[in-house]
Motif scaffolding. Sequence first.
Motif, PDB file in Angstrom:
ATOM      1  N   ALA A 126    -108.184  33.492 -32.723  1.00  0.00           N
ATOM      2  CA  ALA A 126    -109.305  32.912 -32.160  1.00  0.00           C
ATOM      3  C   ALA A 126    -110.057  32.728 -33.405  1.00  0.00           C
ATOM      4  N   VAL A 127    -110.589  34.181 -33.131  1.00  0.00           N
ATOM      5  CA  VAL A 127    -111.496  34.793 -34.618  1.00  0.00           C
ATOM      6  C   VAL A 127    -110.520  34.576 -36.421  1.00  0.00           C
ATOM      7  N   GLU A 128    -109.903  35.370 -35.971  1.00  0.00           N
ATOM      8  CA  GLU A 128    -109.615  34.989 -37.736  1.00  0.00           C
ATOM      9  C   GLU A 128    -107.605  34.393 -37.935  1.00  0.00           C
ATOM     10  N   GLY A 129    -107.703  33.514 -36.981  1.00  0.00           N
ATOM     11  CA  GLY A 129    -106.358  32.884 -37.150  1.00  0.00           C
ATOM     12  C   GLY A 129    -105.377  33.910 -37.016  1.00  0.00           C
ATOM     13  N   GLU A 130    -104.477  32.066 -36.649  1.00  0.00           N
ATOM     14  CA  GLU A 130    -102.761  32.966 -36.967  1.00  0.00           C
ATOM     15  C   GLU A 130    -102.355  33.793 -37.879  1.00  0.00           C
ATOM     16  N   ILE A 131    -102.558  32.952 -38.956  1.00  0.00           N
ATOM     17  CA  ILE A 131    -101.532  33.787 -40.062  1.00  0.00           C
ATOM     18  C   ILE A 131    -102.516  34.926 -40.437  1.00  0.00           C
ATOM     19  N   ALA A 132    -102.825  35.593 -40.206  1.00  0.00           N
ATOM     20  CA  ALA A 132    -104.485  37.017 -40.751  1.00  0.00           C
ATOM     21  C   ALA A 132    -103.152  37.578 -39.842  1.00  0.00           C
ATOM     22  N   VAL A 133    -103.701  37.477 -38.670  1.00  0.00           N
ATOM     23  CA  VAL A 133    -102.456  37.990 -37.258  1.00  0.00           C
ATOM     24  C   VAL A 133    -101.669  38.857 -37.750  1.00  0.00           C
ATOM     25  N   LYS A 134    -100.704  37.731 -38.150  1.00  0.00           N
ATOM     26  CA  LYS A 134     -98.758  37.768 -38.167  1.00  0.00           C
ATOM     27  C   LYS A 134     -99.207  38.684 -39.690  1.00  0.00           C
ATOM     28  N   SER A 135     -99.460  38.074 -40.810  1.00  0.00           N
ATOM     29  CA  SER A 135     -99.858  38.978 -41.763  1.00  0.00           C
ATOM     30  C   SER A 135    -100.100  40.681 -41.663  1.00  0.00           C
ATOM     31  N   ALA A 136    -101.020  40.938 -41.307  1.00  0.00           N
ATOM     32  CA  ALA A 136    -101.901  42.399 -40.917  1.00  0.00           C
ATOM     33  C   ALA A 136     -99.812  43.008 -40.274  1.00  0.00           C
ATOM     34  N   ALA A 137     -99.514  42.346 -38.737  1.00  0.00           N
ATOM     35  CA  ALA A 137     -98.065  42.882 -38.435  1.00  0.00           C
ATOM     36  C   ALA A 137     -97.025  43.345 -38.852  1.00  0.00           C
ATOM     37  N   TYR A 138     -96.612  41.811 -39.984  1.00  0.00           N
ATOM     38  CA  TYR A 138     -95.703  41.854 -40.765  1.00  0.00           C
ATOM     39  C   TYR A 138     -95.842  43.132 -42.270  1.00  0.00           C
ATOM     40  N   ALA A 139     -97.504  43.792 -42.463  1.00  0.00           N
ATOM     41  CA  ALA A 139     -97.332  44.219 -43.402  1.00  0.00           C
ATOM     42  C   ALA A 139     -97.498  45.901 -42.854  1.00  0.00           C
ATOM     43  N   LEU A 140     -96.966  46.229 -41.403  1.00  0.00           N
ATOM     44  CA  LEU A 140     -97.102  47.809 -40.809  1.00  0.00           C
ATOM     45  C   LEU A 140     -96.058  48.449 -41.183  1.00  0.00           C
ATOM     46  N   LYS A 141     -96.080  49.875 -41.939  1.00  0.00           N
ATOM     47  CA  LYS A 141     -95.583  50.404 -42.139  1.00  0.00           C
ATOM     48  C   LYS A 141     -95.028  51.399 -41.410  1.00  0.00           C
ATOM     49  N   ALA A 142     -95.167  51.824 -40.816  1.00  0.00           N
ATOM     50  CA  ALA A 142     -95.074  52.461 -39.499  1.00  0.00           C
ATOM     51  C   ALA A 142     -94.009  52.160 -39.131  1.00  0.00           C
ATOM     52  N   ASP A 143     -92.551  53.297 -38.361  1.00  0.00           N
ATOM     53  CA  ASP A 143     -91.221  53.392 -37.756  1.00  0.00           C
ATOM     54  C   ASP A 143     -91.815  54.272 -36.499  1.00  0.00           C
ATOM     55  N   PRO A 144     -92.338  53.227 -35.421  1.00  0.00           N
ATOM     56  CA  PRO A 144     -91.772  54.569 -34.166  1.00  0.00           C
ATOM     57  C   PRO A 144     -90.808  54.508 -33.893  1.00  0.00           C
TER      58      PRO A 144
END
Length: 211
Positions: free
Chosen positions: A71-89
């Motif tokens: 709601a605050v940052e927008g769908e694109i910003a949230v997805k961009s942060a998710a796709y940038a994740l380098k960690a591999d649980p």
Amino acid sequence: MAAHDVTPNRSVLLDLKKRIKLTQGGYKILKMKRDGLIIEFFEVLEKARKMREGVSSDYESAMEKITIARAVEGEIAVKSAAYALKADPQVKLGSKSIMGMMVPKVEAEKIHTNMVDKGYGVISTSAYIEEAAAAFEKLLDTLVRAAEVETTMKKLLDEIEKTKRRVNALEFKIIPELKEAERFVKFSLEEMDRENTTRLKHLKRKGAAEE
């Protein structure tokens, strides 16, 4: 074992006595195992109840925080942060023993990531996205621990049922059949002894009459 299927002699009687003793010993051990498993099951059941509450609570928290971030940052910003994740649980599977039974041991690695592994900078994201990410990391960690508890509980329940069937088979079938066979052999031997005694007395009386 049907009682009348055994041959009534002394060696069979001794063998039956030994088998009854061994079977009763095994029965006592299995009963102790069953009782111990039941106690362990209820302890794990309580853990599972708490874990389910934890999963529900963490899920609600994560969904609330991701909704706010969108709601605050927008769908694109949230997805961009998710796709940038380098960690591999990673999930590491092992095993441990409970009452002689092997149950799974599940461990999660690389779930909680530092800023370098996240793949995005602090400046480019807001606190809302960070809070959502942390909430989902916590949810994932809880889910992994819940999976171990739930699987352990199921395996314990299966083992309890299997042990109960073996205990019941010994108590209501095998031991009674062995004891019935023992009684049959004893009765048959006593009958043979009485017949032999009667026969000997008859022969003595016959011999005395002939003299």
